[in-house]
Write a protein that holds these residues in place. Structure first.
Motif, PDB file in Angstrom:
ATOM      1  N   ASP A  53      29.012 -13.786 -57.413  1.00  0.00           N
ATOM      2  CA  ASP A  53      28.470 -15.047 -57.918  1.00  0.00           C
ATOM      3  C   ASP A  53      29.480 -16.179 -57.750  1.00  0.00           C
ATOM      4  OD1 ASP A  53      26.206 -13.667 -58.633  1.00  0.00           O
ATOM      5  OD2 ASP A  53      26.813 -13.407 -60.734  1.00  0.00           O
ATOM      6  N   LEU A  54      30.753 -15.868 -57.983  1.00  0.00           N
ATOM      7  CA  LEU A  54      31.783 -16.882 -57.807  1.00  0.00           C
ATOM      8  C   LEU A  54      31.880 -17.297 -56.346  1.00  0.00           C
ATOM      9  CD1 LEU A  54      34.155 -18.573 -58.839  1.00  0.00           C
ATOM     10  CD2 LEU A  54      35.622 -16.556 -58.603  1.00  0.00           C
ATOM     11  N   GLY A  55      31.807 -16.327 -55.448  1.00  0.00           N
ATOM     12  CA  GLY A  55      31.849 -16.647 -54.022  1.00  0.00           C
ATOM     13  C   GLY A  55      30.682 -17.518 -53.593  1.00  0.00           C
ATOM     14  N   THR A  56      29.501 -17.248 -54.141  1.00  0.00           N
ATOM     15  CA  THR A  56      28.325 -18.065 -53.817  1.00  0.00           C
ATOM     16  C   THR A  56      28.527 -19.501 -54.270  1.00  0.00           C
ATOM     17  OG1 THR A  56      26.896 -16.123 -54.007  1.00  0.00           O
ATOM     18  CG2 THR A  56      25.843 -18.276 -54.174  1.00  0.00           C
ATOM     19  N   ALA A  57      29.098 -19.682 -55.463  1.00  0.00           N
ATOM     20  CA  ALA A  57      29.343 -21.032 -55.973  1.00  0.00           C
ATOM     21  C   ALA A  57      30.344 -21.783 -55.099  1.00  0.00           C
ATOM     22  CB  ALA A  57      29.843 -20.959 -57.413  1.00  0.00           C
ATOM     23  N   VAL A  58      31.412 -21.120 -54.677  1.00  0.00           N
ATOM     24  CA  VAL A  58      32.411 -21.774 -53.820  1.00  0.00           C
ATOM     25  C   VAL A  58      31.793 -22.150 -52.475  1.00  0.00           C
ATOM     26  CG1 VAL A  58      34.555 -21.385 -52.552  1.00  0.00           C
ATOM     27  CG2 VAL A  58      34.368 -20.662 -54.936  1.00  0.00           C
ATOM     28  N   HIS A  59      30.973 -21.270 -51.911  1.00  0.00           N
ATOM     29  CA  HIS A  59      30.308 -21.574 -50.644  1.00  0.00           C
ATOM     30  C   HIS A  59      29.399 -22.801 -50.772  1.00  0.00           C
ATOM     31  CE1 HIS A  59      31.739 -17.759 -49.070  1.00  0.00           C
ATOM     32  NE2 HIS A  59      31.190 -18.040 -47.898  1.00  0.00           N
ATOM     33  N   ALA A  60      28.683 -22.881 -51.885  1.00  0.00           N
ATOM     34  CA  ALA A  60      27.787 -24.021 -52.086  1.00  0.00           C
ATOM     35  C   ALA A  60      28.575 -25.329 -52.176  1.00  0.00           C
ATOM     36  CB  ALA A  60      26.957 -23.801 -53.348  1.00  0.00           C
ATOM     37  N   GLN A  61      29.705 -25.311 -52.852  1.00  0.00           N
ATOM     38  CA  GLN A  61      30.538 -26.515 -52.954  1.00  0.00           C
ATOM     39  C   GLN A  61      31.084 -26.937 -51.586  1.00  0.00           C
ATOM     40  OE1 GLN A  61      33.572 -25.485 -55.800  1.00  0.00           O
ATOM     41  NE2 GLN A  61      32.072 -25.002 -57.407  1.00  0.00           N
ATOM     42  N   LEU A  62      31.547 -25.954 -50.818  1.00  0.00           N
ATOM     43  CA  LEU A  62      32.078 -26.262 -49.493  1.00  0.00           C
ATOM     44  C   LEU A  62      30.978 -26.793 -48.576  1.00  0.00           C
ATOM     45  CD1 LEU A  62      34.344 -23.104 -49.056  1.00  0.00           C
ATOM     46  CD2 LEU A  62      35.130 -25.449 -49.412  1.00  0.00           C
ATOM     47  N   GLU A  63      29.797 -26.205 -48.657  1.00  0.00           N
ATOM     48  CA  GLU A  63      28.696 -26.673 -47.818  1.00  0.00           C
ATOM     49  C   GLU A  63      28.348 -28.122 -48.127  1.00  0.00           C
ATOM     50  OE1 GLU A  63      23.935 -25.739 -47.050  1.00  0.00           O
ATOM     51  OE2 GLU A  63      25.118 -24.438 -48.373  1.00  0.00           O
ATOM     52  N   HIS A  64      28.233 -28.451 -49.414  1.00  0.00           N
ATOM     53  CA  HIS A  64      27.870 -29.826 -49.788  1.00  0.00           C
ATOM     54  C   HIS A  64      28.951 -30.817 -49.353  1.00  0.00           C
ATOM     55  CE1 HIS A  64      25.591 -32.736 -52.202  1.00  0.00           C
ATOM     56  NE2 HIS A  64      26.778 -33.262 -52.517  1.00  0.00           N
TER      57      HIS A  64
END
Length: 461
Positions: A53-64
């Motif tokens: 879940d933490l990895g998904t959140a970091v990926h979403a921040q980087l994508e945005h």
């Protein structure tokens, strides 16, 4: 790589046929075939992980951030801002393989997303393909550039696949000559560290790696997809605790025990060897008419069994005393009386009893120091613990994950059984500081029944 929305694509396996693949599937299969079988063939859900879940959140921040330039990066992602390219519309962020995909393995189409494709150096013939990774420890778990460049490694399967996709989509990347395959790591525990690992390879290299390693892997996946039971699929025990731990460990052990060749936890921990006592029994069974020579006779030792703590202690010395010959009597309703041996007979039997060499005995002094040389027991216990940890893929057997066969205190039984099966070499040992160590307490309790021919002395606290 971000997974597509659930239900947005057909199942990977339908009716035993492999319909589609992803680089993540290829990587999972290379890591453990049975785990892939549980997830993709039986379609069993994987348990949620906080790390995932933490990895998904970091990926979403980087994508945005990379799409819009808006700095929405949290502390973890912000630590790697210096290693990210400047945001812009020319970056390909969360780039889909396309429909239809140009990438195939053994005729099976691959689908997926790539975190970042940077073509800003394409004029030089260079294209950078990046996958963002969150990890507990960069020093322990980050892949090397050599691994990223080789599809013989699970990390390389992913990056070689991304690189080969770019090669096959040649009309989008004209003049492509070299690929920079990058893992950008963000450390989630301890210091907020980031690390870029890059493998620079040629177009020909990724093509060769794909055909040499991935095509045969996909061909084997077709065969595994047709299996009807997990017991027919090969497991990889060393992968049980990787990437947060496998969701199917309990099912996997049960499936193994139901197969044609059971492989319980202790079977994996202990070396496949025949104990001396069993070997002797086997020899006598195959040649009952050939008694062993007197010079080769050895005292028969009693093997320690798993007994309750209050069970009476056995005496191997009494077990070796031969029973006197009894005359053959006719059957009667009255129970025969046991013949009492005289003191002289008992003394003669004791003298005739074969003696065990002193050096073959095991003596243990607990929380006290003997008046003779003694080896610390902690070294032996540490080796047994390390053996179990290595086989089960855990850092500490006392804090194993909940779905591990060592969890909820089960490690104590596993450690005790391992010690009884592979006791220390005969000699004198000192176990100090037992009260403050659960490991030593379990070891002492397991070894106490094995000290029948030696000494077991417990100090007074």
């Amino acid at each position: 790589m971000s997974p597509p929305i659930e239900g947005s694509k057909p199942h990977a396996v339908e009716g035993g046929l492999l319909r589609n693949l992803s680089v993540s599937q290829l990587r999972k299969f290379a890591l453990c075939e049975r785990a892939w079988f549980f997830a993709k063939v039986l379609r069993l859900p994987e348990r949620p992980l906080k790390a995932r879940d933490l990895g998904t959140a970091v990926h979403a921040q980087l994508e945005h951030y990379l799409r819009t330039g808006q700095d929405v990066l949290g502390p973890l992602a912000a630590a790697g801002k210096c290693l990210l390219p400047a945001p812009g519309p020319d970056l390909l962020v969360e780039e889909h393989f396309g429909q239809p995909s140009p990438l195939f393995a053994d005729g099976i189409p691959l689908t997926g997303y790539i975190d970042l494709v940077n073509a800003r150096r394409l004029a030089e013939g260079v294209l950078r393909v990046t996958d963002h990774k969150t990890t507990k420890s960069i020093a322990s778990y980050a892949a090397t550039s050599e691994q990223l460049a080789s599809a013989a490694h699970d990390a390389g399967i992913q990056m070689v696949g991304y690189g080969y996709w770019a090669v096959l989509a040649g009309e989008r990347f004209p003049g492509l000559k070299r690929l920079e395959l990058e893992h950008l790591y963000f450390q989630t525990h301890g210091a907020k560290l980031v690390c870029s690992v890059v493998a620079t390879v040629s177009v020909e290299h990724v093509r060769d790696e794909w055909h040499t390693h991935v095509e045969p892997l996909a061909r084997h996946m077709r065969d595994v997809a047709r299996a009807t039971s997990p017991s027919q699929v090969k497991p990889t025990w060393s992968a049980c605790q990787k990437y947060g731990g496998c969701s199917f460990q309990a099912l996997c052990l049960n499936s193994q025990s139901q197969g044609s060749k059971p492989m319980a936890l202790m079977d994996r921990i202990l070396k496949p060897q025949t104990p001396p006592a069993q070997a002797a029994t086997s020899t006598l069974a195959t040649a009952p008419t050939t008694p062993p020579a007197p010079a080769q006779a050895a005292p028969e030792l009693e093997l320690a069994a798993v007994l309750p703590p209050d069970a009476p202690k056995s005496n191997p010395a009494l077990a070796s005393i031969p029973a006197p010959e009894q005359p053959v009597q006719a059957a009667s309703d009255e129970a025969p009386r046991r013949k009492r041996r005289t003191k002289a007979e008992m003394e003669a039997a004791r003298v005739a009893e074969p003696t065990r060499p002193a050096e073959a005995s095991l003596s243990l002094f607990v929380d006290c120091v003997p008046n003779c040389p003694a080896e610390p027991l902690a070294g032996y216990v540490g080796r047994m613990v390390a053996k179990i940890e290595q086989e089960c893929g855990v850092v500490d057997i006392r804090v194993a994950p909940n779905d591990s066969p060592l969890a909820y205190g089960k490690w104590k039984g596993v450690l005790a059984a391992t010690i009884r099966a592979e006791p220390p070499e005969p000699g004198t040992y000192a176990a100090l500081g037992v009260a403050g160590s659960e490991l030593m307490q379990v070891a002492v309790e397991a070894l106490e029944p094995l000290c029948g021919m030696g000494h077991f002395v417990r100090g007074v606290r």
